[in-house]
Enzyme design. Sequence first.
Site, short mmCIF file in Angstrom:
data_model
loop_
_atom_site.label_atom_id
_atom_site.label_comp_id
_atom_site.label_asym_id
_atom_site.label_seq_id
_atom_site.Cartn_x
_atom_site.Cartn_y
_atom_site.Cartn_z
N TYR A 9 -10.21 -0.32 1.41
CA TYR A 9 -10.15 -0.43 2.87
C TYR A 9 -9.98 0.92 3.54
CZ TYR A 9 -10.18 -5.45 3.62
OH TYR A 9 -10.57 -6.76 3.71
N ASP A 56 0.79 -1.23 0.00
CA ASP A 56 0.00 0.00 0.00
C ASP A 56 0.82 1.28 0.00
OD1 ASP A 56 -2.49 -1.10 -0.24
OD2 ASP A 56 -2.79 -1.37 1.90
CU LIG Z 1 -9.02 -7.78 4.89
#
Ligand SMILES: [Cu+2]
EC number: 1.4.3.-
Length: 909
Positions: free
Chosen positions: A611, A531
């Site tokens: 997320y 990320d």
């Molecule tokens: Cu997850």
Amino acid sequence: MFSTIDRFPFVPYTIQLPHRSRFGLGHFSYFYHARDADCVKGQTENRRKHTMSTSHSFENPAFSGASDENLPDQKKSPYYLASPGSSHSSKMSTRSLYCAALTGIIVFALGLGLGFLIGYFAYKAPGEGTSATGNSASNSATMNGATTPSGSTRPPTTQSTRPPTSACNGVCKEELKCPQSAPITQSESSSSRGIFEMVTASEMEEVYEFMVQQGLVDQRPSSGSPSLQNTYIYSISLYLPNKDEAISHLDEGLASPGRYADVHVHRGNRNVADIMEYRVGPLGGAMTATALYNDGELPYNSRPRDGIEWDGITEQVTLAMSILRPLLMESFDGAYYPEGGMTFHPQAPPGLLPEERETRFVMALLVDGTARGRDLHPLPLTGTVRNPGTDKSQWYSYNFYYLNQGPFRTAEELLEAFQNGTIRKFAMPRGHRQTLFETTFPKQDGNKPRDMSNKAPPRTYEPAGRRYTVHDHTVKWMDWEFTVFGSQLRGPGVMNVQFKGERIVYENSLNDVGLIYASDVSSGANTVYMDATFGLGEWQNVIIGVDCPEHATLLDAAWWNMGAQRSVSAKAICIFEMDGQEAIWRRKDRFAAGLRNTYLVARFPMSVGNYDYTIDFRFYLDGRMQSTGMASGFIQASFWDQGNPHAGNDKTTDPFGYRVSEYTHGALHDHTFGFKVDLDILGKKNKFEVIHWKAGNVLDALKTQNNNITLKPPYYLYNETRFVEWETLATEAGLKLSYANPKIWTVVNEEHKNKWGVPRGYRIAPMSAYGQVVPDSHPAMGALSFTKYQCAVTKRKEDERFITGSYDQNRMANPTGSLERMLDGENIVNEDLITWVSVGFIHVPTSEDVPMTARVETGFWLKPWNYFDTTAVFDVPQYVDTMDHSITERPPAPTDCYQPVKENCYFCN
Ligand SMILES: [Cu+2]
């Protein structure tokens, strides 16, 4: 996990909220950018336009929470909401008015009488209470100390617990307000900022202007985004100073090393396009720019995917999907692309070598009102765009799969197979897409509200105002002092953490989050995310009232929006003191004593693709510090194919997880948070001790410290015992936790001992022992080698800055920054150490992950380990009662002040 659409500055995006929505909205559209706080302002205008016609409660002026009528309630509770109907006006007849007035007078008279009565008894109560206190000791003794004595009243306190309210009669609200806190202070210029201060938005603009002036980047276009043939800034963060210079400045008052920007540039306008990093600064001074790599050293095709590349990929997907339109409409409930209720998601990695650039994409259904609801609704149609270099005319799509059948070299070949019936088909039932908003948009299901859930939940407040100070991003609380820090790519951190005047941590910062997915679909089968490549610090405003308590202090953080080539600033960081509502210690003995747990939190909530991560740094009264990572948001799912020949017999599972919704499979994956932790225990010269928690026979235990012992002393009744054994790590090493083989990890300074002669230190204690199970042969395990060790210890070096390489997402077969390369056998005894701490969790999504994953959390503790001579909390007021009343101590008592409730509306400011 990520999405570069989030980097794309102004993606026109049409939202169609159904008319049945409780928002009461029809169609509207606005420019959407999930991570761009500047664009939030753009959205605000649009939002205001439509909210004017709604009856959403937040827009109800009667919801201001500040009406005098509620004063009696305020006295009971520091938080209250005015009745939504309190400003309601109605027409009344004269007769009605007369009746109402008469009723009012009667009620007032009755109230007055009742008030006198209550006042009388209230006045009498303290005398009775005093005698009850006298009884409490005997009560307690009678009850053998087993329960809290009943009937006791408030003990003596250091300040009045009730403000003088009797004379107010509901008009003295100002007097009841909680004390004002000291203002947050800020430096006036770049040169006066602390050396760990993040680059501000205006400093970023200065850096940009300087680099344009120097010919290092192109001028931003007058409208829109740069093109692939431009050279433009991808990210700007603070380039942390040389540590020796920083320490000399901080501890000895020597000259400041200055603040520099770490500027990442995509250089598309060169003959051989590449990427470059510059160190630019000093900020606020006469700036220079230093290139940190040779020209061409960092291949262009290993650059992080950005919105400009995304644009080009979109063109290829659009071309292919126009060919496949008959297949789309027949298979997917009439959806088509573009603008037909369908979108796509590009996955990673885009090849394994730095020279490669191939983007696998999966088509997905759009969900009204969301950017990433699509991640719950992927479709069984995938392809690959070959997209190296800067010349989009050379790009093309190929390798199409439909229901895992393929690859088909071209879209035409897939369509032909579909139409001539040589492949298995799938047809989503008509009307399915109309159900997506209900199943995916995360709002209350109003059919059967939970009992009492419409009452306001408990809230905390600050009865004495803030107990901490903030200057720029430096926070002081209860003898703690630290600077909140964050990098656009690497994410949140804290610098120069001191407790009681001693530096404990030089740096504690998130460096990367790694995810490896597994699934039986032609796209998600190979997904790996790092990320930090995409940015763990593209800050957004926090969601007040959700992310943090209302009394939190919000601090700014800035990042560089590559699409707009402008800086973005957001209220992204919450600082607040937390009432733990529990004991940090307690003892019921012949005395009753304890200390309520309060701690300070520096919190960074953020969205990273599908997320949402919330990173916390928490500071406790006893010298402990905790760092946590919490995941929530949309899972990145796979298509659930009921006819998949690989699925199990029960058709609810496959080897990679569960069916979690109608056409959704929860692809298994992990999340590993990698932190750089630079502990400095009383200076830089530290050593790392592993304390082995062992079991064996008594003689072996005794021999660990004295090999001359030959007989088990007779007072040991059993042959077996437990014991500990200390091991000083001599050279750099990666360490793993095991429940079967417990170990305690500490960093100590053998030159500095506590009162008892024991070297002072801190312990590193992960909150979970999840370990990587992926074998080394997996192509990601070089770049993500940090995930193999819960802790790796290295000698600190200025050129080993991060736990992963900045471009390794896109060159996993030849990573630049593998942690394992840092483990090259150097001596680490009495050296400046870095502990690279990795904590994670496995995620096998279940039906409860739809539509939202609710709090999955992990992290690690830093705990004093013989650092203090005693429990380090007894310099703050405690709660103590002795049976004979010889010792009575209390923390300062809260007053019954109130803090006005703020109206929260994310898109209203
Ligand atoms: Cu997850």
